[in-house]
Structure formats: structure tokens, C-alpha cells
Design an enzyme around this catalytic site. Structure first.
Site, PDB file in Angstrom:
ATOM      1  N   ASP A  22     -17.878  11.041  -9.898  1.00  0.00           N
ATOM      2  CA  ASP A  22     -18.622  11.418 -11.114  1.00  0.00           C
ATOM      3  C   ASP A  22     -18.284  12.790 -11.697  1.00  0.00           C
ATOM      4  O   ASP A  22     -18.984  13.258 -12.591  1.00  0.00           O
ATOM      5  CB  ASP A  22     -20.151  11.373 -10.860  1.00  0.00           C
ATOM      6  CG  ASP A  22     -20.725  10.003 -11.217  1.00  0.00           C
ATOM      7  OD1 ASP A  22     -19.952   9.153 -11.700  1.00  0.00           O
ATOM      8  OD2 ASP A  22     -21.929   9.805 -11.001  1.00  0.00           O
ATOM      9  N   LYS A  25     -13.172  12.266 -13.691  1.00  0.00           N
ATOM     10  CA  LYS A  25     -11.744  11.963 -13.620  1.00  0.00           C
ATOM     11  C   LYS A  25     -11.316  10.928 -14.649  1.00  0.00           C
ATOM     12  O   LYS A  25     -10.296  11.085 -15.321  1.00  0.00           O
ATOM     13  CB  LYS A  25     -11.383  11.462 -12.202  1.00  0.00           C
ATOM     14  CG  LYS A  25     -11.667  12.463 -11.111  1.00  0.00           C
ATOM     15  CD  LYS A  25     -11.437  11.878  -9.727  1.00  0.00           C
ATOM     16  CE  LYS A  25     -12.446  10.815  -9.362  1.00  0.00           C
ATOM     17  NZ  LYS A  25     -13.835  11.309  -9.263  1.00  0.00           N
ATOM     18  N   THR A  26     -12.098   9.857 -14.724  1.00  0.00           N
ATOM     19  CA  THR A  26     -11.713   8.773 -15.635  1.00  0.00           C
ATOM     20  C   THR A  26     -11.884   9.210 -17.091  1.00  0.00           C
ATOM     21  O   THR A  26     -11.023   8.935 -17.936  1.00  0.00           O
ATOM     22  CB  THR A  26     -12.534   7.503 -15.324  1.00  0.00           C
ATOM     23  OG1 THR A  26     -12.329   7.173 -13.945  1.00  0.00           O
ATOM     24  CG2 THR A  26     -12.098   6.332 -16.180  1.00  0.00           C
ATOM     25  N   HIS A  87     -15.249   7.963  -4.873  1.00  0.00           N
ATOM     26  CA  HIS A  87     -16.177   7.498  -3.852  1.00  0.00           C
ATOM     27  C   HIS A  87     -15.537   7.520  -2.466  1.00  0.00           C
ATOM     28  O   HIS A  87     -14.381   7.145  -2.307  1.00  0.00           O
ATOM     29  CB  HIS A  87     -16.632   6.082  -4.188  1.00  0.00           C
ATOM     30  CG  HIS A  87     -17.815   5.655  -3.399  1.00  0.00           C
ATOM     31  ND1 HIS A  87     -17.708   5.179  -2.123  1.00  0.00           N
ATOM     32  CD2 HIS A  87     -19.140   5.692  -3.677  1.00  0.00           C
ATOM     33  CE1 HIS A  87     -18.922   4.913  -1.660  1.00  0.00           C
ATOM     34  NE2 HIS A  87     -19.805   5.220  -2.597  1.00  0.00           N
TER      35      HIS A  87
HETATM   36  N1  LIG Z   1     -21.104  16.860 -20.160  1.00  0.00           N
HETATM   37  C1  LIG Z   1     -20.032  16.245 -19.731  1.00  0.00           C
HETATM   38  N2  LIG Z   1     -20.119  15.080 -19.064  1.00  0.00           N
HETATM   39  C2  LIG Z   1     -19.000  14.475 -18.649  1.00  0.00           C
HETATM   40  C3  LIG Z   1     -17.719  15.063 -18.873  1.00  0.00           C
HETATM   41  N3  LIG Z   1     -16.785  14.244 -18.346  1.00  0.00           N
HETATM   42  C4  LIG Z   1     -17.452  13.191 -17.813  1.00  0.00           C
HETATM   43  N4  LIG Z   1     -18.774  13.323 -17.985  1.00  0.00           N
HETATM   44  C5  LIG Z   1     -19.802  12.361 -17.565  1.00  0.00           C
HETATM   45  O1  LIG Z   1     -19.830  12.310 -16.151  1.00  0.00           O
HETATM   46  C6  LIG Z   1     -20.041  10.951 -15.711  1.00  0.00           C
HETATM   47  C7  LIG Z   1     -18.926  10.545 -14.772  1.00  0.00           C
HETATM   48  O2  LIG Z   1     -17.705  10.484 -15.479  1.00  0.00           O
HETATM   49  P1  LIG Z   1     -16.457   9.631 -14.922  1.00  0.00           P
HETATM   50  O3  LIG Z   1     -15.315   9.946 -15.803  1.00  0.00           O
HETATM   51  O4  LIG Z   1     -16.815   8.204 -14.727  1.00  0.00           O
HETATM   52  O5  LIG Z   1     -16.281  10.297 -13.494  1.00  0.00           O
HETATM   53  P2  LIG Z   1     -15.234   9.916 -12.342  1.00  0.00           P
HETATM   54  O6  LIG Z   1     -14.855  11.190 -11.689  1.00  0.00           O
HETATM   55  O7  LIG Z   1     -14.132   9.088 -12.890  1.00  0.00           O
HETATM   56  O8  LIG Z   1     -16.127   9.062 -11.365  1.00  0.00           O
HETATM   57  P3  LIG Z   1     -15.627   8.062 -10.154  1.00  0.00           P
HETATM   58  O9  LIG Z   1     -14.435   7.308 -10.648  1.00  0.00           O
HETATM   59  O10 LIG Z   1     -16.805   7.193  -9.929  1.00  0.00           O
HETATM   60  O11 LIG Z   1     -15.315   8.944  -9.005  1.00  0.00           O
HETATM   61  C8  LIG Z   1     -20.136  10.112 -16.967  1.00  0.00           C
HETATM   62  O12 LIG Z   1     -21.482   9.935 -17.277  1.00  0.00           O
HETATM   63  C9  LIG Z   1     -19.440  10.956 -18.008  1.00  0.00           C
HETATM   64  O13 LIG Z   1     -19.882  10.700 -19.312  1.00  0.00           O
HETATM   65  C10 LIG Z   1     -17.664  16.305 -19.576  1.00  0.00           C
HETATM   66  O14 LIG Z   1     -16.599  16.876 -19.816  1.00  0.00           O
HETATM   67  N5  LIG Z   1     -18.848  16.844 -19.967  1.00  0.00           N
HETATM   68 MG   LIG Z   2     -13.464   7.179 -12.266  1.00  0.00          MG
END
Ligand SMILES: Nc1nc2c(ncn2[C@@H]2O[C@H](COP(=O)(O)OP(=O)(O)OP(=O)(O)O)[C@@H](O)[C@H]2O)c(=O)[nH]1
Ligand SMILES: [Mg+2]
Length: 391
Positions: A22, A25-26, A87
Site C-alpha cells: 500500500d 507502487k502500482t 504483501h
Molecule cells: N495521497 C496519496 N495516496 C496515494 C499515492 N499513491 C498511492 N496512494 C494510495 O495508496 C493506496 C495504495 O496504492 P497502491 O498503488 O495500490 O499501493 P501498492 O504499493 O501497489 O500496494 P500493494 O501492491 O498491495 O503492495 C491507494 O489507495 C492509492 O490511491 C500518493 O502519491 N498520494
Molecule cells: Mg500494487
């Protein structure tokens, strides 16, 4: 329908986003493709969050890969980018994905700071040979600037502790989310991140003249065409028509097609992320963890000596020592193999120790001196090592 062939106009590098669940990354991966696709005369296509996170191979082909690949181009380079899941359960995929990376973008939320998988991914990256890390302090739009300064200090310390020279590592404050929304301040932050990647991650030496070797990451069937194996070429060059061995499956076959990101190519070389169509091989004979190589160039083996660091409890490792007879899983290239350890006279090793051990794997595996691996048990990493000799 004839497809446009891949044209090699820029050096190709493999890169990826890693970091705690979270932390964004994505979202950042999608933002990178958005920012680059918006450049004038761009050859990058925007890949939306949903298309990255859905991992199309999973839905359409019934194969779980848990790692999504996208491609993009900066002015100077062509990148294949793997978006690795944060995860803890997916660390296995992170290991095999990272094994092919020339550099990594460590995504750390400026709001949350270093979390357990942040540290674990840095450790694993070191172990599987990722030499260059650029840090994206993400969610900088939401983070308090003073707190973000502290997070930056912490990240630099963490990197230094793992031999990455944290003081010299580029740490860029970004917002994937705001950049995706087109906010100019934050699209500029993603541009700055890409510039850091372009300049800080050097073009690795590619052993294109060595005998061909590709660790299999994934296997698919293309209806009407046959079996396809995918992965990044570790060394050498392969051409359509070449004979290859599939080690682990004991098959010798011929490469009848080559593609990268859906574009056909005549030959693939070290560093390329490719799909290899192989003649007359049944889908279920080949698995992730097998190795495709030039015939006779590699002899799989099972016994080796290694230098191994046993993670301390603080690093997410064991709380109790390991002893001769311990049988964890070894993650070697894309393979996941059980192995028996022998600690010789020492007989036991405590968390935090670096020890020499002899390992006997449960099956023949292509090994060589200098190869890095991770040791895992019950879903967590407990050790990290390097092969020192084959027995
Ligand atoms: N405020 C803010 N929120 C963000 C930003 N980037 C991502 N988020 C939020 O953080 C949450 C997780 O974002 P993801 O891109 O799914 O995170 P991840 O690292 O890919 O998560 P996993 O693949 O599950 O490990 C989402 O609700 C996004 O909208 C950012 O730059 N600013
Ligand atoms: Mg991701």
C-alpha cells in the site's frame, strides 16, 4: 494479423518497484507510464492502475504470476518494469522478480515511513544482486514535510545498513496519485524520479557472448501455436531456430518464435524480457524454476557450499538458532527448492550469524559459484546466501 517487430533503438534495462504493501507502487508505476506517454513524440503507452494490478496473465490464462510487467521509454533508454507486490505472502515472487533487475525503485510512503516489507525488500534486493536503488518517497502530497525529512533519514540509514551507500542514493519526493491526476507539480516529481533512474542506474555489462541462459518465470499456452516460456535472458543470445535444453524438464527442443512485449524479434540477448515459443513441448512439462539454456552449457547439481547470513529476529528472521538437519526452502533464480543444511563442526547458527554451510537440494538445479539465493521458511525470509563452491 502481422505484428510490428521489436526495433532495438535504445539500451534496454530491467527495473521495478518494490516496497511495503500500500505504499503506492502500482499507482506510481501507472503514473510513470502516464507521464512518459504524455511526452511529445512518445513511444510509451499509458498503462492504467487496473491493467497493472489485474495481472492479465492471471485472469486470461489461468496462471498466477502476481508480478505485472510494463514497458516504457525515456529519452535514452527502454525499460521493462515489474511492479512487485508488497504483501509478505508474495515475497517469493519478489525474490524471483528482483533476480532479474538492473535497478529498483524503492517506494516508501512519506506518511508511514519504513515498514517491515520495506526492510525485507532492501535485504532481498541486496541478496539477489540488485546493485542500484533509487528511492521514491511517495504520497509526498499528503506527508508533513518535517516528518518526511525524518523518513528520508531513516531510509538512507536502512540503505547504508545494507551496503547501498544511503547518503549517495537519490531520494525523490513524489506523488503517484497526483501525477496520475495530471497535477503539474507532481508530474514534474515523476519526471525527476525518471531522470534519477536514467542517470543513477548504470547500464549493466551484458554477457551477450556467453552461452544462452534464461530462468523460466512463467509458462503459457498460446492456442494453435504451442507452449511459451517467459523470463529475462540472464546471459547469451538466442535466435529463432536455435536448439535449447530445458533443464529441470530434461527436454531438448527448438525455439520457433521470440517476442518481447508482444513484438516479434529475430534474436534476444542478455537483459531482454522475452517470451520463447518452443517446439513440441507440452505445457505441463515445463515450470517456473526450470532453466532454458544452450545445450551442454550447464550441468545441474544439488550439493554446494555457501556463505549464509541468518537473519536476526529484528529483521523478521527466526528467534531460535538453526542446526544441521534443518530443511528450509531455497529460492535460487526463479526456482523454489527444499534443501538440507549441514553446518559442519559449528552444528548450530544463531540469528544474526554469518556461517559457512553445505547444502543438499531436493533436486538437481543449475548452480554456479557466486549465485545468490534466499532461504525461507513458513512464509518468511530467514537467511540470505551466496554459493561458494559446487560439490
Ligand atoms: N495521497 C496519496 N495516496 C496515494 C499515492 N499513491 C498511492 N496512494 C494510495 O495508496 C493506496 C495504495 O496504492 P497502491 O498503488 O495500490 O499501493 P501498492 O504499493 O501497489 O500496494 P500493494 O501492491 O498491495 O503492495 C491507494 O489507495 C492509492 O490511491 C500518493 O502519491 N498520494
Ligand atoms: Mg500494487
Amino acid at each position: 494479423m502481422p505484428k510490428t517487430a521489436y526495433v532495438r533503438t535504445k539500451p534496454h534495462l530491467n527495473i521495478g518497484t518494490m516496497g511495503h504493501v500500500d505504499h503506492g507502487k502500482t499507482t506510481l508505476t501507472a503514473a510513470i507510464t502516464k507521464v512518459l506517454s504524455d511526452r511529445a513524440g512518445s513511444s510509451t503507452s499509458y498503462v492504467s492502475f487496473d491493467r497493472i494490478d489485474r495481472a492479465p496473465e492471471e485472469a486470461q490464462r489461468g496462471i498466477t504470476i502476481n508480478i505485472a510487467h510494463v514497458e516504457y521509454e525515456t529519452d535514452t533508454r527502454h525499460y521493462a518494469h515489474v511492479d512487485m507486490p508488497g504483501h509478505a505472502d508474495y515475497v517469493k515472487n519478489m525474490v524471483t522478480g528482483a533476480a532479474q533487475l538492473d535497478g529498483a525503485i524503492l517506494v516508501v510512503s512519506a506518511v508511514d515511513g519504513i515498514m517491515p516489507q520495506t526492510a525485507e525488500h532492501v535485504l532481498l534486493a541486496r541478496q539477489v544482486g540488485v546493485d542500484h536503488i533509487v528511492v521514491a518517497l511517495n504520497k509526498a502530497d499528503a506527508g508533513d514535510p518535517e516528518l518526511t525529512d525524518l523518513v528520508e533519514l531513516e531510509v538512507r540509514e536502512l540503505l547504508s545498513a545494507h551496503g547501498y551507500g544511503g547518503d549517495g542514493v537519490p531520494v525523490i519526493r513524489v506523488s503517484g496519485l497526483k501525477a496520475l491526476a495530471g497535477d503539474p507539480r507532481w508530474t514534474a516529481s515523476v519526471e525527476a524520479l525518471l531522470d534519477a533512474v536514467d542517470t543513477y542506474v548504470p547500464m549493466p555489462v551484458r554477457y551477450t557472448d556467453a552461452p544462452f541462459l534464461l530462468p523460466v518465470e512463467n509458462v503459457l499456452t498460446i492456442t494453435g501455436r504451442g507452449t511459451v516460456v517467459t523470463g529475462a535472458v540472464e546471459r547469451g543470445t538466442v535466435r529463432v531456430g536455435d536448439r535449447v535444453s530445458v533443464l529441470g524438464a530434461d527436454i531438448e527442443t527448438v525455439v520457433t518464435g521470440l517476442e518481447t512485449f508482444g513484438k516479434p524479434m529475430e534474436s534476444a540477448q542478455a537483459g531482454d524480457n522475452v517470451a520463447l515459443l518452443v517446439r513440441g513441448v507440452e505445457r505441463d512439462r515445463v515450470r517456473r524454476g526450470h532453466v532454458v539454456a544452450a545445450p551442454g552449457s550447464v550441468t545441474p547439481s544439488r550439493r554446494f557450499t555457501a556463505q549464509v547470513y541468518i537473519l536476526s529476529a529484528r529483521e523478521g528472521g527466526r528467534t531460535t538458532p538453526v542446526a544441521t538437519g534443518y530443511r528450509p526452502q531455497f529460492y535460487i533464480r526463479t526456482a523454489d527448492v527444499v534443501g538440507d543444511i549441514d553446518l559442519g563442526e559449528a552444528a548450530v547458527a544463531r540469528p544474526g550469524d554469518t556461517v559457512t554451510m553445505t547444502v543438499e537440494l531436493g533436486r538437481d538445479t543449475p548452480l554456479e559459484s557466486g549465485l545468490g539465493f534466499a532461504i525461507r521458511e513458513g512464509g518468511r525470509t530467514v537467511g540470505a546466501g551466496t554459493v561458494t563452491a559446487l560439490l
